[in-house]
Scaffold this motif. Structure first.
Motif, PDB file in Angstrom:
ATOM      1  N   UNK A 181       0.822  -1.202   0.000  1.00  0.00           N
ATOM      2  CA  UNK A 181       0.000   0.000   0.000  1.00  0.00           C
ATOM      3  C   UNK A 181       0.862   1.260   0.000  1.00  0.00           C
ATOM      4  N   UNK A 182       1.897   1.255   0.897  1.00  0.00           N
ATOM      5  CA  UNK A 182       2.649   2.519   1.032  1.00  0.00           C
ATOM      6  C   UNK A 182       3.294   2.922  -0.285  1.00  0.00           C
ATOM      7  N   UNK A 183       3.484   1.944  -1.169  1.00  0.00           N
ATOM      8  CA  UNK A 183       4.116   2.327  -2.435  1.00  0.00           C
ATOM      9  C   UNK A 183       3.250   3.278  -3.236  1.00  0.00           C
ATOM     10  N   UNK A 184       1.973   3.368  -2.856  1.00  0.00           N
ATOM     11  CA  UNK A 184       1.088   4.283  -3.588  1.00  0.00           C
ATOM     12  C   UNK A 184       1.398   5.736  -3.251  1.00  0.00           C
ATOM     13  N   UNK A 185       2.016   5.935  -2.076  1.00  0.00           N
ATOM     14  CA  UNK A 185       2.159   7.319  -1.612  1.00  0.00           C
ATOM     15  C   UNK A 185       2.872   8.157  -2.665  1.00  0.00           C
ATOM     16  N   UNK A 186       3.986   7.580  -3.190  1.00  0.00           N
ATOM     17  CA  UNK A 186       4.761   8.346  -4.173  1.00  0.00           C
ATOM     18  C   UNK A 186       3.866   8.749  -5.344  1.00  0.00           C
ATOM     19  N   UNK A 187       2.925   7.863  -5.693  1.00  0.00           N
ATOM     20  CA  UNK A 187       2.052   8.182  -6.826  1.00  0.00           C
ATOM     21  C   UNK A 187       1.250   9.452  -6.556  1.00  0.00           C
ATOM     22  N   UNK A 188       0.863   9.630  -5.297  1.00  0.00           N
ATOM     23  CA  UNK A 188       0.118  10.847  -4.952  1.00  0.00           C
ATOM     24  C   UNK A 188       0.843  12.068  -5.515  1.00  0.00           C
ATOM     25  N   UNK A 189       2.162  12.089  -5.268  1.00  0.00           N
ATOM     26  CA  UNK A 189       2.946  13.234  -5.720  1.00  0.00           C
ATOM     27  C   UNK A 189       3.211  13.127  -7.213  1.00  0.00           C
ATOM     28  N   UNK A 190       3.526  11.911  -7.629  1.00  0.00           N
ATOM     29  CA  UNK A 190       3.997  11.742  -9.002  1.00  0.00           C
ATOM     30  C   UNK A 190       2.953  12.218 -10.009  1.00  0.00           C
ATOM     31  N   UNK A 191       1.675  11.905  -9.747  1.00  0.00           N
ATOM     32  CA  UNK A 191       0.647  12.213 -10.750  1.00  0.00           C
ATOM     33  C   UNK A 191       0.646  13.702 -11.104  1.00  0.00           C
ATOM     34  N   UNK A 192       0.418  14.587 -10.133  1.00  0.00           N
ATOM     35  CA  UNK A 192       0.420  16.018 -10.508  1.00  0.00           C
ATOM     36  C   UNK A 192       1.776  16.483 -11.029  1.00  0.00           C
ATOM     37  N   UNK A 193       2.868  15.920 -10.477  1.00  0.00           N
ATOM     38  CA  UNK A 193       4.191  16.328 -10.950  1.00  0.00           C
ATOM     39  C   UNK A 193       4.314  16.020 -12.435  1.00  0.00           C
ATOM     40  N   UNK A 194       3.928  14.790 -12.779  1.00  0.00           N
ATOM     41  CA  UNK A 194       3.937  14.415 -14.192  1.00  0.00           C
ATOM     42  C   UNK A 194       3.142  15.435 -14.991  1.00  0.00           C
ATOM     43  N   UNK A 195       1.949  15.753 -14.452  1.00  0.00           N
ATOM     44  CA  UNK A 195       1.118  16.732 -15.153  1.00  0.00           C
ATOM     45  C   UNK A 195       1.877  18.025 -15.400  1.00  0.00           C
ATOM     46  N   UNK A 196       2.522  18.505 -14.349  1.00  0.00           N
ATOM     47  CA  UNK A 196       3.233  19.777 -14.481  1.00  0.00           C
ATOM     48  C   UNK A 196       4.280  19.681 -15.588  1.00  0.00           C
ATOM     49  N   UNK A 197       5.091  18.603 -15.519  1.00  0.00           N
ATOM     50  CA  UNK A 197       6.173  18.472 -16.512  1.00  0.00           C
ATOM     51  C   UNK A 197       5.570  18.439 -17.916  1.00  0.00           C
ATOM     52  N   UNK A 198       4.589  17.558 -18.093  1.00  0.00           N
ATOM     53  CA  UNK A 198       4.007  17.410 -19.430  1.00  0.00           C
ATOM     54  C   UNK A 198       3.462  18.745 -19.921  1.00  0.00           C
ATOM     55  N   UNK A 199       2.709  19.401 -19.069  1.00  0.00           N
ATOM     56  CA  UNK A 199       2.031  20.623 -19.535  1.00  0.00           C
ATOM     57  C   UNK A 199       3.016  21.748 -19.801  1.00  0.00           C
TER      58      UNK A 199
END
Lengths: 552, 99, 523, 631
Positions: free
Chosen positions: D1-19
């Motif tokens: 479960x805890x491995x999901x935590x990074x995803x919390x951050x990663x998702x919007x970060x990815x968004x920022x980079x892509x955009x």
């Protein structure tokens, strides 16, 4: 007492059973004196050439003779050195008149080489435009003719050239060869005059700007004669002090190993006043020759007025010879007096370094600038002299070697930059040279950087050696002063570089003449020496090291 | 009499010569003053040789004379050529190069 | 014997310089490509050094040693510790970008004069500087170091004086004089420093009898070489003065704004990001190793000077009207941080300082090069001449912003890590100084953001209305730097791993231990 | 479960980079990418939340170690995320409200050609904010801390062509930097005290450290909090921050970022608990700010600035609560969350109003808008009721608890703080009613603007109204859900700890008192703005009003003291650098030149003077040599 003294004199004369037997035939080691003899012989041949060879071919004959002589002499020096006369076999030759030892041979070698490259610049005939279809060198068509007079024009028209300069050069070289190896005061004095007089004449023989040239000659001559008078009086006093001319004897008297003082002569023999004053006066004569403050004032004027090839030769060779003599005098004759002359020399060295560097800042004529820089360098070398260690000697030898090449090279470059009035020596005319002819400017920059003592150039190696010796010899403050003054000095060397590379070329700027292979060779040798001595000085340092011992 | 006095004399002559060099304008005179200094040296040499009772000093005196003669040759040549081109033998006039 | 890698790394650009200079006037583009190629090859070699270097291994690795000038006790001794490796890598990395950024900086207008080949000269000089910088990072012989430390002034001097922003307009006399003034100032300042160091070097020889860093340091360590306290202090001052001029430390800094202001942006980067690093590097390697006691003796004064540099530099940066001078003063402030870190004498401080050298190199390069692109478009260095660029050239503005943020050391970008390490390292030993230094953070934000606001935001000035956005070449220069900034910001471990052992060594040289925390809470 | 935590951050970060790196080709879909990724983050959050609920209280802390960040001798900083009840709460708030506001912005920024970039920044903000609340050590928290600062800088200054916007952005960043300075000093202090700055070891070893050091750390943390949460004396930036697009104000300057300070204090509770002096300072700051903000809020005619004042004041409540220690931590967070809902709702409402009114912000040019935009009216109204603490709505539960806790502090402090809180409640009721009345009631007061076209208010598009409605639900029910049965209390207690203060007055009394002041506040407002028509141009107003309009002269102070002073300082320093430091160098060079010029005069060209120098030299030489022998 005088009566007895007189009597004693007569008795010595009368007591001689056979006066002839009292005068042994002098024993001369011709082989060991060969370098000097070769040059003198060649000089005499040169005179004969002037007398008998037709004018057209004199130039070639003279150049040939001089070149051969210089090479031969150099070969002789090398042979002697290889034979170990520089180290193991070092000894006094010619009845104690001449020392054949490391410093002597080393300096003779340097002098001969600078003489050779100097000769090349003397012989340069491509720089000045041809006058009436005759190639001309940088010497007056006829020294005797009044500047601007018809006789001069006629002389030029007739294509006269003063080929006497070559024998003069050789005589000067001969004197210089003897000077550092002189082992008694008489030889010293004679050698001094033998190399001075030709230089006086050479100074007067410029083709362009003859008034300046003659003025330079007069100043140099009068002041030089003045100085040599002092030297001579100093010699007299030393003679009075020790009753002998030979370095060895004087040295012994100085350190008191000879004490057979005739009470009748107590008031002269071993009288320290005589020693000190005499020593000081001789040293002063030598300091004049090396151009140390306050005996330097002839330097800028003479350097500026003299024909540039002469200036180059003079600046290089005179310094070498004079410092050689100074070293021998201080290390062989007056070591016992070290504690008296060292502080004085300190003072001289300091004001020489600073004075030369500071005054140079505001110079506007490249030749005068180099003159002042040479003064500052004299100061650096003095710092090494003061070390009074073997290191001191060898470092000075090395410095002299490096310096002479750089100097000749620099002046050779100066001869190339010309405009309608001959050489364009005013700095303002050098503006933008780097854009006109980058190569020449770059070469000159190399020389300047070497003067400034930037690493990887001969100048740095020399400076480091000298300062190292000085510091090790306990003259750390001198090193600091030296460092500071070389910082000041850096300023005006940089100024020239800025001028050459970062300023706009002037429309009426000078052109760079394309020289003959002779001058090219000179400059090439100089550059090579500058870089080699800067990057890989070890071999030459070793040489200077082996040569670092005086024979007594 | 005491030969030392000759030394004093030579010193005096030398000083006179030197002073002359410093104060006289005419190149020829200046040059003669220098000759005077050389002669002062000669006197000193001779005196010392007399005092030491060896001949070196006297020999040197001859050398000095020769040298002086040589200097005359060179010196006069230069001075004369200067005089001819400037019509004056004053050392002070020959001061184009300065600073 | 093995392949002389270090020699090769330095020799390659040197040869490249000669070759580039030799390219005929007509083929200046060829010269550019040659220079670029050489610099890339050097980078490759630098990477090889980086790889071959084993952080766990001896202190100095890849060593080479040959006799050189026995008479001066000088040997040709090379060797690298972690700090040197990092800086060599930095140098080798930056030069290609500098060359690429300066691609057109030295194109002569008057192509008539066949002898005048500024382009060849420009790139040859850059390579020459690279060679000298690299070898002075590698030298483990004090004399050898000194030689190149001094010699590198000459090519730098020609780069500054010869190729200003207005290198093109040969007519512009005023600019030319300004430039040569800056160049001469640079040279004399550093020359004086160097000459004073020369005196100290000679003194060191007199005391130690040779120049081998390892030997002297060892002799000092085992007491076989004893220096009188005063001697050591004088020698230390002699060395430090030179490095303080180079670094540059207040009040010896005034040459930097002139030099960076007048030189072209790439050269400015070369000065502050590459050449000046030699100064701070030398403090770490020579001052601390050769004169540990004297270093400790001088620490208080030096820390105060560094502190002044930090605040003073930042405040002056705020007051500047000229973009490049602003960056210059910012650099002065940053060098203050580096010196602070070195002389705080804590592991964090010194690791931070070393890291700082690398990061500052990259961040300044990014900011300054973009600024250079900006300036080259408008032809003016005055901040007031810009405004609203963001609207017409968003990419340029964006990269400029990232550069600025790196300069104010925003967390997530490389400089933050090093700056924070320096601060912590200082704080643990000198809390007051640490706290005052922190004000530098705020001031940094002030000058960078003011710069950004005045140039990039607001209504579009008519003069910049037609300004083109970054060209591919320019983007190629900036993008990698930015990527690097971010990468080292989130993952500086590769660098710290190399640096740490060396720092440990230095700490032991000066016999210093990190202060212990009052509560042992760390796991 | 805890491995999901990074995803919390990663998702919007990815968004920022892509955009941000994507370039124009993404303009068409950029906003949807942004919204999708933030919603993804929200979904992950919910998943993790359910997972936490599944565990029992003491196992509700998940850790995820990603990599070692800065490994240096004796200095270890890791990139490690820590998800516990506290951070979970924030994650849901941030991603939830965040996603709604993304959605809202789709409509709101429709006509802006740089919309893609806007969403990039928003995602960047989410990522940074999540790092802030998920960080397991203070250094990583610092990264998020400055990251949100950056995002706020970019978003406030989003309309960079407006100088005012650019200036406001810069100001916000600078003021925050001052706070950040506090945070970094606090971290350094921790490092010297504990040799680390990870939450676990530091907070568990607080006991061993001296109180002095802890107070220092606490105060520095407070400084940081003041910067980020716009507390006195570092509040000046928040008002100007309203230059940013309204969604930004809603998300960053109302719901999430500005509350980071409260998070910091609550997270560091252990330290504050051990440093009572620091706690007192915290409460004082809170009390002062809640009044300050409230007063400012009363005077502003700019609807957003009025709301900003209210935000300031509400955060004042939270800080006050946080300062009260274990009594207040939970309620601070609870109020934070409810405030997140209703304040975001209010801002979105304001945005929707401006949307309909050609971006007019002056409430004196509104009036009677309820007819034109009913949905906005209702949602805004619910938010209004919530914030003034209308019984049953969110604000009622949370704020009431804080006031109780303030009294519960006990002693005179308790009375003063409680009183301040009550007074604040009254003023809140007043200015919020004022806003309500000026905006939605009364007659229309808007005129055609200079170039003649008159705004015709209209309801906003669906993308904008839906978020408003959702948030309105939140503002109505959240309080109840949390408050009733102390659910929230039990949820947070394991992390923050909790204790019941011994209040001198009963909870009921407090509630009644709150009701009374509420009615009074509303009444006064009605008397002033409801009964008589609102003048379209602001009257001169009392001294206090005028001061309040200028943020109680705080900016003027800054301007005179800091800005002017700073300018003078830098100018004089530039002068000093040029004349003094540089002058010395140039002076030396010049003097050398002068000396040289004088010395070369000696070289006067006369051979005789040369001879003199030689003669003199010789004399000196001789004399010196003799002297050497003499001495």
């Amino acid at each position: 007492m005088s009566a007895t003294a007189v009597h004693s004199l007569w008795t010595t004369a009368a007591g001689a059973a056979d006066p002839i037997a009292k005068i042994p035939a002098p024993k001369i080691e011709y082989a060991q004196l060969s370098p000097t003899l070769i040059i003198l012989g060649a000089a005499l041949i040169g005179v004969l050439v002037e007398a008998f060879v037709p004018r057209k071919s004199r130039y070639y004959a003279q150049v040939f003779v001089s070149a051969v002589a210089l090479c031969a002499a150099f070969a002789a020096v090398v042979a002697l050195a290889a034979d170990g006369y520089g180290t193991t076999k070092a000894h006094i030759a010619a009845m104690g008149a001449i020392a054949v030892d490391g410093p002597a041979l080393f300096l003779q070698g340097v002098i001969l080489l600078s003489g050779l490259v100097g000769l090349f610049t003397f012989a340069e005939r491509r720089l000045d435009p041809e006058a009436h279809g005759n190639r001309v060198d940088s010497f007056a068509a006829q020294g005797a003719s009044v500047p601007g007079s018809d006789s001069e024009k006629a002389a030029v028209k007739a294509g006269f050239t003063t080929t006497e300069v070559f024998p003069l050069l050789l005589f000067a070289v001969a004197g210089m060869l003897v000077f550092p190896s002189a082992n008694d005061l008489l030889t010293l004095f004679v050698a001094l005059e033998v190399f001075s007089l030709p230089l006086y004449l050479l100074c007067a023989l410029a083709r362009r700007k003859r008034l300046l040239s003659q003025e330079a000659a007069v100043k140099y001559f009068l002041l030089g004669a003045f100085a040599s008078a002092f030297t001579l009086f100093g010699i007299a006093l030393l003679y009075g002090y020790s009753g002998s001319m030979s370095y060895a004897t004087i040295a012994q008297v100085v350190d008191g190993s000879i004490t057979n003082i005739n009470p009748a002569l107590a008031d002269t023999m071993g009288n320290d006043a005589l020693l000190l004053i005499g020593g000081a006066m001789i040293v002063m004569g030598l300091l004049f020759k090396v151009g140390a403050v306050p005996f330097h004032m002839w330097t800028p004027d003479v350097y500026q007025g003299a024909p540039t090839p002469v200036t180059g030769f003079m600046a290089a060779a005179t310094k070498v010879a004079a410092f050689g003599a100074l070293l021998r005098l201080l290390y062989v004759v007056l070591p016992g007096l070290r504690w008296d002359w060292r502080p004085v020399m300190w003072g001289v060295a300091i004001i020489t370094m600073l004075g030369g560097a500071i005054v140079a800042i505001t110079q506007t004529d490249i030749k005068r600038l180099l003159a002042y820089s040479s003064i500052a360098h004299a100061g650096f070398i003095l710092a090494g002299v003061i070390a009074t260690t073997r290191d001191g000697v060898s470092s000075v030898l090395f410095y002299l070697g490096a310096y002479s090449f750089v100097t000749i090279g620099a002046f050779a470059v100066v001869t190339l930059v010309r405009d309608a009035g001959g050489e364009a020596t005013h700095l303002s005319k050098w503006a933008g040279l780097g854009r006109r002819s980058p190569l020449v400017a770059a070469v000159f920059a190399v020389f300047l950087l070497s003067f400034a003592g930037i690493p990887l150039t001969a100048g740095f190696a020399g400076k480091f050696a000298v300062f190292k010796a000085a510091a090790a010899g306990g003259a750390a403050p001198l090193v600091v002063v030296g460092v500071l003054s070389s910082a000041i000095a850096a300023f005006f060397y940089i100024r020239v570089i800025v001028l050459m590379f970062f300023s706009e070329p002037r429309p009426d700027g000078p052109t760079v003449a394309v020289p003959s292979p002779l001058t090219m060779a000179t400059i090439g040798v100089a550059v090579a020496a500058t870089l080699v001595l800067g990057v890989a000085p070890q071999y030459f340092l070793d040489l200077a090291n082996q040569a670092g011992v005086f024979v007594r | 009499m005491n030969p030392v006095n000759y030394l004093y004399l030579s010193a005096l002559l030398f000083t006179i010569g030197a002073t002359g060099v410093l104060i006289r304008r005419n190149a020829i005179v200046v040059f003669m003053c220098i000759e005077l200094m050389l002669n002062a040296c000669n006197l000193a040499f001779v005196t010392f040789s007399r005092m030491h009772g060896n001949l070196d000093g006297q020999v040197i005196a001859f050398f000095t004379m020769v040298v002086a003669a040589a200097e005359v040759v060179v010196g006069l040549a230069i001075i004369v050529s200067l005089f001819r081109s400037r019509h004056s033998a004053s050392v002070d006039d020959a001061s184009l190069m300065k600073l | 014997m093995s392949f002389p890698l270090l020699t090769a790394t330095a020799a390659l650009p040197a040869l490249g310089a000669v070759a580039t200079a030799a390219v005929p006037a007509a083929r200046r583009t060829a010269a550019k490509w040659l220079a670029l190629f050489v610099s890339l090859a050097t980078l490759a070699l630098g990477i090889v050094v980086l790889v071959r270097f084993d952080p766990g291994g001896d202190r100095y690795q890849l060593t080479e040693s040959h006799a050189w000038i026995a008479d001066f006790g000088v040997r040709y001794e090379l060797g690298v510790d972690g700090i040197a490796v990092a800086l060599i890598a930095l140098t080798a990395l930056l030069i290609p970008f500098i060359i690429l950024a300066g691609w057109h900086d030295a194109d002569p207008l008057e192509t008539g004069n066949k002898r005048w080949r500024p382009t060849q000269g420009f790139f040859a000089l850059i390579l020459a500087v690279e060679a000298m910088v690299i070898i002075s990072f590698e030298a483990t012989d004090v004399f050898l170091f000194y030689i190149f430390f001094e010699a590198m002034l000459i090519p730098m001097y020609f780069l500054i004086g010869g190729f200003g922003d207005s290198a093109h307009e040969h007519g512009d006399e005023a600019a030319a004089t300004q430039r040569s003034y800056a160049a001469v100032k640079f040279l004399l300042y550093n020359l004086v420093g160097g000459l004073i160091m020369l005196a100290a070097v000679i003194g060191l020889y007199v005391v130690a009898g040779n120049f081998s860093l390892a030997e002297i340091a060892q002799a000092r360590a085992n007491g076989s070489l004893h220096m009188a306290t005063n001697t050591e202090r004088w020698l230390f001052l002699g060395f430090f003065f030179a490095f303080a001029v180079k670094a540059p430390l207040w009040p010896l800094h005034t040459w930097l704004p002139n030099a960076m202001g007048e030189a072209t942006a790439p050269v400015a980067v070369l000065i502050t990001a590459v050449v000046d690093k030699v100064g701070t590097f030398a403090m770490l390697r020579f001052c601390l190793q050769l004169f540990p006691e004297a270093s400790k003796w001088a620490t208080p004064v030096i820390l105060v000077l560094a502190l002044i540099s930090i605040i003073y530099g930042a405040l002056l940066a705020v007051g500047q009207r000229d973009i490049k001078r602003l960056v210059a003063y910012a650099s002065i402030s940053h060098f203050g941080f580096i010196v602070l870190g070195i002389f705080a004498m804590t592991s964090q401080g010194q690791s931070g300082a070393t890291l700082y050298m690398v990061n500052h190199g990259i961040s300044t390069a990014a900011l300054m090069l973009v600024a250079g692109f900006l300036i080259s478009r408008r032809g003016s260095r005055l901040i007031a001449d810009y405004g609203g660029v963001q609207k017409v050239a968003p990419v340029l503005a964006g990269t400029f912003l990232i550069g600025s943020l790196a300069t104010l050391s925003l967390p997530g970008l490389a400089p933050f890590v090093s700056e924070f390490l320096v601060l912590v390292g200082t704080f643990t030993r000198y809390p007051a100084i640490g706290i005052i230094a922190t004000f530098g953070i705020v001031l940094a934000a002030l000058y960078t953001l003011v710069l950004y606001q005045r140039t990039m935001t607001g209504p579009v000035k008519p003069e910049v209305a037609a300004m083109p956005d970054l060209r591919p070449r320019e983007l190629l220069v900036v993008a990698p730097l930015i990527v690097l900034l971010i990468f080292l910001g989130v993952y500086p471990k590769p660098v710290t791993d190399i640096v740490n052992p060396a720092v440990k060594q230095t700490m032991s040289d000066v016999h210093k231990k990190d202060p212990k925390p009052s509560v042992e809470a760390a796991k | 479960m805890e491995n999901l935590i990074a995803l919390l951050v990663a998702a919007p970060l990815l968004g920022a980079v892509v955009l941000l790196c994507g370039g124009r080709r993404l303009d068409a879909v950029g906003h949807w990418i942004g919204t999708a990724l933030s919603s993804a983050s929200f979904v992950i959050g919910v998943v993790l939340f359910t997972d936490l609920l599944g565990k029992n209280a003491e196992h509700r802390t998940l850790m995820q170690h990603l990599w070692t960040w800065v490994p240096v001798e004796g200095f270890q900083a890791d990139v490690t995320f820590r998800l516990d009840q506290l951070s979970m709460t924030f994650v849901l708030l941030i991603t939830g409200v965040g996603s709604l506001i993304h959605l809202y912005s789709v409509g709101y920024m429709e006509h802006d050609e740089r919309r893609r970039r806007f969403f990039g920044y928003l995602n960047l903000f989410l990522a940074a904010m999540l790092i802030l609340v998920l960080a397991d050590n203070y250094l990583l928290l610092y990264v998020g801390w400055e990251g949100v600062g950056l995002a706020s800088y970019l978003l406030i200054g989003f309309w960079q062509h407006k100088p005012s916007a650019a200036t406001a952005a810069k100001k916000a960043f600078l003021v925050n930097r001052v706070g950040d300075m506090g945070l970094s000093i606090a971290i350094m202090l921790m490092f010297t005290t504990f040799g680390t700055f990870a939450f676990g070891p530091v907070l568990s070893h607080v006991g061993d450290a001296s109180e002095g050091k802890l107070t220092g750390i606490a105060l520095m943390l407070l400084l940081a909090a003041c910067g980020k949460s716009a507390q006195v004396p570092l509040q000046s930036w928040l008002g100007d921050a309203m230059e940013g697009p309204t969604p930004v104000s809603a998300l960053i300057h109302a719901a999430t970022m500005v509350t980071a300070g409260v998070y910091l204090i609550v997270r560091s509770g252990a330290i504050f608990n051990a440093a009572p002096d620091a706690q007192l300072v915290v409460t004082v700051v809170g009390a002062v700010t809640l009044l300050f903000g409230a007063i400012v809020g009363c005077a502003k005619d700019d609807i957003k600035k009025a709301l900003a004042g209210s935000t300031m004041s509400q955060i004042g409540y939270m800080v006050l609560a946080a300062g009260l220690g274990p009594i207040g931590y939970v309620f601070a967070i609870m109020h934070l969350v409810t405030h997140g809902f209703f304040k975001a709702g209010l801002f979105l409402g304001a945005g929707s109003v401006m949307h309909g009114m050609n971006d007019e912000v002056d409430m004196r040019k509104y009036g009677g808008l309820r007819k034109y935009m009913p949905v906005t009216f209702i949602t805004f109204g619910l938010g209004y009721l919530a914030i003034i603490g209308f019984p049953g709505l969110s604000g009622f539960f949370s704020k009431d608890k804080i006031i109780e806790a303030a009294f519960a502090k006990g002693g005179t402090e308790g009375w003063i703080l409680g009183g301040a809180a009550l007074l604040g409640a009254a003023i809140t009721a007043f200015y919020m009613t004022r806003v309500m009345l000026m905006t939605f009631f009364g007659e229309k007061r808007w005129q055609p603007d200079e170039n003649g076209h008159e705004p015709h208010p209209h309801e906003s598009p669906r993308t904008m109204t839906i978020p408003m409605i959702v948030l309105a639900f939140g503002s109505v029910f959240a309080g109840g859900i949390f408050g009733i049965g102390d659910r929230f209390l039990h949820w947070l207690e394991p992390i923050t700890g909790h204790e019941e203060g011994n209040s001198p007055v009963s909870a009921l009394t407090v509630t009644l008192a709150t009701m009374v002041v509420l009615v009074v506040g509303v009444g006064i407002a009605w008397a002033q703005y409801g009964r008589r028509p609102v003048p379209a141009v602001a009257p001169r107003g009392s001294l206090l009003t005028r001061a309040a309009r200028r943020d109680l002269l705080q900016d003027d102070f800054n301007h005179v003291v800091l800005v002017r002073g700073g300018e003078h300082l830098t100018r004089s320093l530039v002068y000093v650098d040029h004349t003094l430091v540089d002058g010395v160098v140039n002076g030396t060079a010049a003097s050398m030149g002068g000396l040289s010029g004088r010395l070369r005069k000696l070289q006067n060209g006369y051979a005789r003077s040369y001879a003199v120098s030689m003669f003199g030299g010789a004399a000196i030489l001789v004399a010196a040599t003799l002297l050497m022998r003499a001495v």
